[in-house]
Write an enzyme that holds these catalytic residues in place. Structure first.
Site, PDB file in Angstrom:
ATOM      1  N   CYS A   1       3.549   8.549  -5.463  1.00  0.00           N
ATOM      2  CA  CYS A   1       4.406   9.696  -5.193  1.00  0.00           C
ATOM      3  C   CYS A   1       3.500  10.920  -5.039  1.00  0.00           C
ATOM      4  O   CYS A   1       2.658  11.180  -5.904  1.00  0.00           O
ATOM      5  CB  CYS A   1       5.378   9.876  -6.365  1.00  0.00           C
ATOM      6  SG  CYS A   1       6.329  11.398  -6.268  1.00  0.00           S
TER       7      CYS A   1
ATOM      8  N   TRP B   1       3.537  -6.110  13.022  1.00  0.00           N
ATOM      9  CA  TRP B   1       4.589  -5.407  12.291  1.00  0.00           C
ATOM     10  C   TRP B   1       5.802  -5.015  13.118  1.00  0.00           C
ATOM     11  O   TRP B   1       6.780  -4.525  12.562  1.00  0.00           O
ATOM     12  CB  TRP B   1       4.017  -4.151  11.617  1.00  0.00           C
ATOM     13  CG  TRP B   1       3.120  -3.320  12.490  1.00  0.00           C
ATOM     14  CD1 TRP B   1       1.746  -3.364  12.502  1.00  0.00           C
ATOM     15  CD2 TRP B   1       3.489  -2.339  13.463  1.00  0.00           C
ATOM     16  NE1 TRP B   1       1.240  -2.478  13.425  1.00  0.00           N
ATOM     17  CE2 TRP B   1       2.292  -1.837  14.032  1.00  0.00           C
ATOM     18  CE3 TRP B   1       4.712  -1.831  13.919  1.00  0.00           C
ATOM     19  CZ2 TRP B   1       2.279  -0.855  15.029  1.00  0.00           C
ATOM     20  CZ3 TRP B   1       4.698  -0.859  14.913  1.00  0.00           C
ATOM     21  CH2 TRP B   1       3.496  -0.383  15.457  1.00  0.00           C
TER      22      TRP B   1
ATOM     23  N   ARG C   1       0.854  -1.201   0.000  1.00  0.00           N
ATOM     24  CA  ARG C   1       0.000   0.000   0.000  1.00  0.00           C
ATOM     25  C   ARG C   1       0.883   1.242   0.000  1.00  0.00           C
ATOM     26  O   ARG C   1       2.098   1.148   0.090  1.00  0.00           O
ATOM     27  CB  ARG C   1      -0.933  -0.010   1.199  1.00  0.00           C
ATOM     28  CG  ARG C   1      -0.198   0.000   2.524  1.00  0.00           C
ATOM     29  CD  ARG C   1      -1.171   0.090   3.704  1.00  0.00           C
ATOM     30  NE  ARG C   1      -0.469  -0.108   4.961  1.00  0.00           N
ATOM     31  CZ  ARG C   1      -1.068  -0.153   6.144  1.00  0.00           C
ATOM     32  NH1 ARG C   1      -2.367  -0.025   6.242  1.00  0.00           N
ATOM     33  NH2 ARG C   1      -0.357  -0.328   7.241  1.00  0.00           N
TER      34      ARG C   1
ATOM     35  N   GLU D   1      -2.926   7.433   7.083  1.00  0.00           N
ATOM     36  CA  GLU D   1      -1.579   7.561   7.652  1.00  0.00           C
ATOM     37  C   GLU D   1      -0.544   8.049   6.639  1.00  0.00           C
ATOM     38  O   GLU D   1       0.348   7.295   6.227  1.00  0.00           O
ATOM     39  CB  GLU D   1      -1.114   6.218   8.234  1.00  0.00           C
ATOM     40  CG  GLU D   1      -1.824   5.825   9.490  1.00  0.00           C
ATOM     41  CD  GLU D   1      -1.285   4.515  10.083  1.00  0.00           C
ATOM     42  OE1 GLU D   1      -0.554   3.796   9.393  1.00  0.00           O
ATOM     43  OE2 GLU D   1      -1.605   4.231  11.235  1.00  0.00           O
TER      44      GLU D   1
ATOM     45  N   GLU E   1      -1.872  -8.797   7.296  1.00  0.00           N
ATOM     46  CA  GLU E   1      -2.198  -8.581   8.716  1.00  0.00           C
ATOM     47  C   GLU E   1      -2.960  -9.745   9.334  1.00  0.00           C
ATOM     48  O   GLU E   1      -3.681  -9.563  10.319  1.00  0.00           O
ATOM     49  CB  GLU E   1      -2.922  -7.247   8.872  1.00  0.00           C
ATOM     50  CG  GLU E   1      -1.964  -6.097   8.581  1.00  0.00           C
ATOM     51  CD  GLU E   1      -2.589  -4.714   8.632  1.00  0.00           C
ATOM     52  OE1 GLU E   1      -3.810  -4.612   8.871  1.00  0.00           O
ATOM     53  OE2 GLU E   1      -1.838  -3.745   8.417  1.00  0.00           O
ATOM     54  N   GLN E   2      -2.784 -10.949   8.790  1.00  0.00           N
ATOM     55  CA  GLN E   2      -3.503 -12.100   9.362  1.00  0.00           C
ATOM     56  C   GLN E   2      -3.022 -12.433  10.772  1.00  0.00           C
ATOM     57  O   GLN E   2      -3.694 -13.136  11.510  1.00  0.00           O
ATOM     58  CB  GLN E   2      -3.410 -13.316   8.450  1.00  0.00           C
ATOM     59  CG  GLN E   2      -2.003 -13.738   8.120  1.00  0.00           C
ATOM     60  CD  GLN E   2      -1.982 -14.862   7.095  1.00  0.00           C
ATOM     61  OE1 GLN E   2      -2.160 -16.017   7.458  1.00  0.00           O
ATOM     62  NE2 GLN E   2      -1.796 -14.531   5.835  1.00  0.00           N
ATOM     63  N   MET E   3      -1.839 -11.919  11.175  1.00  0.00           N
ATOM     64  CA  MET E   3      -1.356 -12.161  12.540  1.00  0.00           C
ATOM     65  C   MET E   3      -1.674 -10.986  13.475  1.00  0.00           C
ATOM     66  O   MET E   3      -1.180 -10.935  14.595  1.00  0.00           O
ATOM     67  CB  MET E   3       0.158 -12.394  12.524  1.00  0.00           C
ATOM     68  CG  MET E   3       0.620 -13.527  11.623  1.00  0.00           C
ATOM     69  SD  MET E   3      -0.154 -15.090  12.060  1.00  0.00           S
ATOM     70  CE  MET E   3       0.719 -15.472  13.576  1.00  0.00           C
ATOM     71  N   HIS E   4      -2.477 -10.040  13.022  1.00  0.00           N
ATOM     72  CA  HIS E   4      -2.801  -8.842  13.816  1.00  0.00           C
ATOM     73  C   HIS E   4      -4.130  -9.056  14.523  1.00  0.00           C
ATOM     74  O   HIS E   4      -5.154  -9.312  13.895  1.00  0.00           O
ATOM     75  CB  HIS E   4      -2.889  -7.637  12.869  1.00  0.00           C
ATOM     76  CG  HIS E   4      -2.958  -6.311  13.548  1.00  0.00           C
ATOM     77  ND1 HIS E   4      -3.978  -5.936  14.397  1.00  0.00           N
ATOM     78  CD2 HIS E   4      -2.124  -5.254  13.482  1.00  0.00           C
ATOM     79  CE1 HIS E   4      -3.756  -4.702  14.820  1.00  0.00           C
ATOM     80  NE2 HIS E   4      -2.643  -4.264  14.287  1.00  0.00           N
TER      81      HIS E   4
ATOM     82  N   GLU F   1      -7.221   4.588  15.517  1.00  0.00           N
ATOM     83  CA  GLU F   1      -6.920   3.160  15.612  1.00  0.00           C
ATOM     84  C   GLU F   1      -6.231   2.914  16.955  1.00  0.00           C
ATOM     85  O   GLU F   1      -5.221   3.548  17.249  1.00  0.00           O
ATOM     86  CB  GLU F   1      -5.991   2.706  14.478  1.00  0.00           C
ATOM     87  CG  GLU F   1      -6.594   2.900  13.096  1.00  0.00           C
ATOM     88  CD  GLU F   1      -5.658   2.450  11.977  1.00  0.00           C
ATOM     89  OE1 GLU F   1      -4.670   1.735  12.242  1.00  0.00           O
ATOM     90  OE2 GLU F   1      -5.921   2.845  10.828  1.00  0.00           O
TER      91      GLU F   1
HETATM   92  C1  GAL Z   1      -1.961   1.109  10.897  1.00  0.00           C
HETATM   93  C2  GAL Z   1      -2.797   1.164   9.635  1.00  0.00           C
HETATM   94  C3  GAL Z   1      -3.829   0.078   9.580  1.00  0.00           C
HETATM   95  C4  GAL Z   1      -3.213  -1.230   9.973  1.00  0.00           C
HETATM   96  C5  GAL Z   1      -2.608  -1.117  11.334  1.00  0.00           C
HETATM   97  C6  GAL Z   1      -2.015  -2.393  11.841  1.00  0.00           C
HETATM   98  O1  GAL Z   1      -0.730   1.710  10.708  1.00  0.00           O
HETATM   99  O2  GAL Z   1      -3.440   2.417   9.501  1.00  0.00           O
HETATM  100  O3  GAL Z   1      -4.371   0.011   8.279  1.00  0.00           O
HETATM  101  O4  GAL Z   1      -2.255  -1.579   9.030  1.00  0.00           O
HETATM  102  O5  GAL Z   1      -1.596  -0.158  11.290  1.00  0.00           O
HETATM  103  O6  GAL Z   1      -1.444  -2.211  13.100  1.00  0.00           O
END
Ligand code: GAL
Length: 648
Positions: free
Chosen positions: A109, A323, A105, A144, A363-366, A315
């Site tokens: 530019c 991550w 994502r 972001e 993000e399957q581990m989030h 969020e």
């Molecule tokens: C943020 C982002 C989200 C998601 C999240 C995961 O930085 O806006 O889309 O990726 O992190 O922690």
């Protein structure tokens, strides 16, 4: 003000049959807001000019019917793959000149004008369609800015836009040469189209060139966002929000925030601890499952200052993220504590990220509030508890803090362009000061350099590149490095600090490696940085070896180094009485935040903490009526509090 909770949701990730169940369960949990849409471009416009609005219409209807208020995101952080066929050159380039490719994502530019027009187009179409929809209660632009280091691009588009930007700023190549000192190393230009970006040079580029490029890059982000705000406002009167990130200094958040109705940010305390706080291993181990005790609060206080004062957490971390270098789980209680901390700092709304953990992709581990199998994850009950408490607690007030701390993006760019010491980091300098203020139990307003110091007991301005004339009229603590350069990153005539009211000159500076701090007479030390002074001002602090370490002239104080924690404490103690501040010495894990209605206590530690009348278990929050005999800012001055609040 009544505070509220929400959640981030991706209807396009789930079968339509479960949307209504999801919506119902969100409402039962006590959530009132749901953010959707911000990455859904490939499903809204599967082919150029071919739209599928039906699913989004139905998703909004389902969520709205359940009673939820929808925040609709513009999907411009994820241009679909076909966009690249149209504009193969729209991708950003890193400082090595490499293309940042499709497949995740933020692959654009900011200087690509045709992509900016595409962003304008999709924003207009969404705003036209949903701008007056009764369930759309707010907008989010993009997602972001600068996440994944995406604000700065070294593409050909960026180069041409930078040449234009410089032509407007400097008017002639001769003026640019003079401003940057390009006579040095024969770097002079004859025309603006000779100007390149400051990457891939043989050795370091001219810091003035870098500073100009950083200001330009910031302006490109602000412009990209403004284009969207302008489109939305043509069709919708709902507030516009953007979600900032932690420790991002690649663009000026005050400039961008001026175009928003509400600032928000994305708070991932445990991910941040391990990937950007800069904590040592001992601190990382101690705060592993809670996050740094000041990092979230700092951003709450900073982003509160970046729009009209209205701000949210868009969020909120609910459990392990995916991550950070390591991704532990929070201590039970932390997802609740983080939300309450945000409310205590004035957040109107806190949205958890995300409703349900995705079973696929990056993000399957989030974690989410729900597991991928749709059953509750641990944070769901905590969110429900916060919702219940919000319904029961009287309104949480806001308050002006007694002390102000300047945060300035130009200064961040400047010291990055020429740090002069490997660890001279502007964010860290300001953050160290913030931590010292918080350990003393003080609530803090982070402010831009245009602040009026007479509205605060003390205003701190460490590392402020240029000190404006307006930074007078109250007690100000400036330095190190404050006023040491011109706007163009050159040494001022007559040397710095260029600060009205001081009769002090910095004759030379030294950066100090971690093993060579310089001790202050009486305790504390300068770390990383110290300055030699020539002064006729009153010396109020000395180095152990005898040289002046801080000076004072009237209301202006200048610190000639980077104080360690004990050093900041000494400076605070010297000023507290005059400023009328009662300093505490909080245990390392305990934090306090005062509003005009409440006093909130937070235990960020893994063990019970006791202080004064407070005993708080690990990860716990406590609030009480703020009817202590504290000073309140009323009618333009500080006075002992006379408000009486009912006991809770
Ligand atoms: C943020 C982002 C989200 C998601 C999240 C995961 O930085 O806006 O889309 O990726 O992190 O922690």
């Amino acid at each position: 003000m009544k505070r509220s909770l929400g959640v981030c949701y991706y209807p396009e990730h789930w079968p339509e049959e479960i949307w209504a169940l999801d919506a119902q369960q969100m409402v039962e949990t006590g959530l009132t807001w749901v953010r959707i849409g911000e990455f859904a471009w490939s499903r809204l416009e599967p082919q150029p000019g071919q739209f599928d609005w039906g699913w989004l219409d139905r998703a909004i209807a389902t969520l709205g019917t359940a009673g939820l208020k929808v925040i609709l995101g513009t999907p411009t952080a994820t241009p679909p793959r076909w966009m690249l066929d149209k504009y193969p050159d729209m991708l950003a380039r890193n400082s090595a000149g490499e293309v940042r490719k499709f497949g995740s994502r933020r692959h654009y530019c900011f200087s690509h004008a045709a992509y900016r027009d595409e962003a304008r187009r999709i924003t207009r179409l969404m705003a036209e369609r949903y701008g007056a929809h009764p369930s759309i209660a707010a907008w989010q632009t993009d997602n972001e800015y600068d996440c994944h280091d995406t604000a700065i691009s070294y593409s050909a588009h960026a180069k041409h836009a930078f040449q234009d930007w410089c032509a407007q700023r400097y008017q002639s190549p001769q003026a640019l040469n003079a401003a940057w000192g390009n006579v040095f190393w024969s770097m002079e230009y004859d025309s603006f189209d000779q100007l390149d970006l400051p990457n891939q040079t043989v050795t370091e580029p001219n810091p003035s060139h870098v500073l100009a490029f950083r200001r330009f890059s910031s302006d490109q982000v602000v412009l990209f966002n403004r284009v969207q705000c302008d489109e939305i406002r043509k069709y919708s009167d709902r507030p516009i929000i953007h979600n900032f990130m932690g420790r991002i200094t690649a663009f000026d958040h005050y400039d961008l925030g001026a175009d928003l109705d509400i600032s928000s940010w994305d708070s991932y305390p445990m991910g941040f601890l391990l990937d950007r706080v800069g904590a040592d291993e001992t601190a990382q181990a101690h705060y592993l499952r809670q996050g740094d005790p000041d990092f979230q609060a700092f951003h709450h206080d900073l982003y509160r200052a970046t729009s009209s004062g209205r701000w949210w957490v868009m969020e909120q971390q609910p459990g392990p993220v995916n991550w950070a270098p390591w991704n532990p789980a929070p201590l039970p209680g932390m997802p609740r504590l983080w939300a309450w901390e945000a409310f205590a700092h004035g957040a109107e709304t806190v949205c958890y990220f995300r409703w349900r953990q995705a079973p696929f992709a990056q993000e399957q581990m989030h974690a989410g509030l729900l597991r991928p199998d749709r059953s509750p994850a641990p944070a769901l009950a905590e969110a429900a508890q916060v919702a219940k408490e919000l319904a029961e607690v009287p309104d949480v007030g806001t308050a002006k803090a007694p002390v102000a701390l300047v945060f300035d993006y130009d200064s961040a760019y400047a010291w990055e362009s020429q740090p002069q010491g490997a660890d001279f980091d502007y964010f860290q300098l300001v953050f160290d000061c913030y931590r010292a203020l918080r350990r003393a139990g003080l609530s803090v307003d982070v402010v831009p350099k245009s602040v009026d110091p007479s509205a605060y007991e003390i205003t701190f301005a460490p590392g402020l590149l240029t000190v404006p004339e307006s930074l007078q009229g109250g007690l100000v603590v400036a330095g190190p490095r404050a006023g040491s350069k011109t706007e163009e990153m050159t040494i001022p005539d007559g040397l710095g600090p260029d600060i009205t009211g001081l009769s002090t000159k910095v004759t030379f500076v030294e950066s100090l490696p971690p093993f060579a701090p310089m001790t202050l007479a009486g305790g504390g030390a300068f770390i990383k940085w110290r300055e030699a002074l020539e002064t006729t001002d009153t010396v109020i602090l000395h180095l152990e070896e005898g040289a002046p370490a801080a000076v004072r002239n009237g209301q202006m104080i200048y610190i000639a180094g980077w104080p360690d924690a004990a050093g900041w404490r000494r400076i605070l103690e010297m000023l507290a009485e005059q400023a009328g501040l009662d300093l505490m010495d909080l245990p390392p894990d305990l934090r306090l935040r005062e509003t005009d209605s409440h006093r909130f206590w937070f235990n960020y530690g893994p063990r019970t903490v006791t202080y004064q009348h407070i005993t708080l278990p690990a990860a716990a929050v406590h609030w009480e009526a703020n009817n202590a005999n504290r000073k309140l800012w009323t009618d333009g001055r500080w006075a002992r509090g006379s408000k009486n609040f009912p006991a809770l």
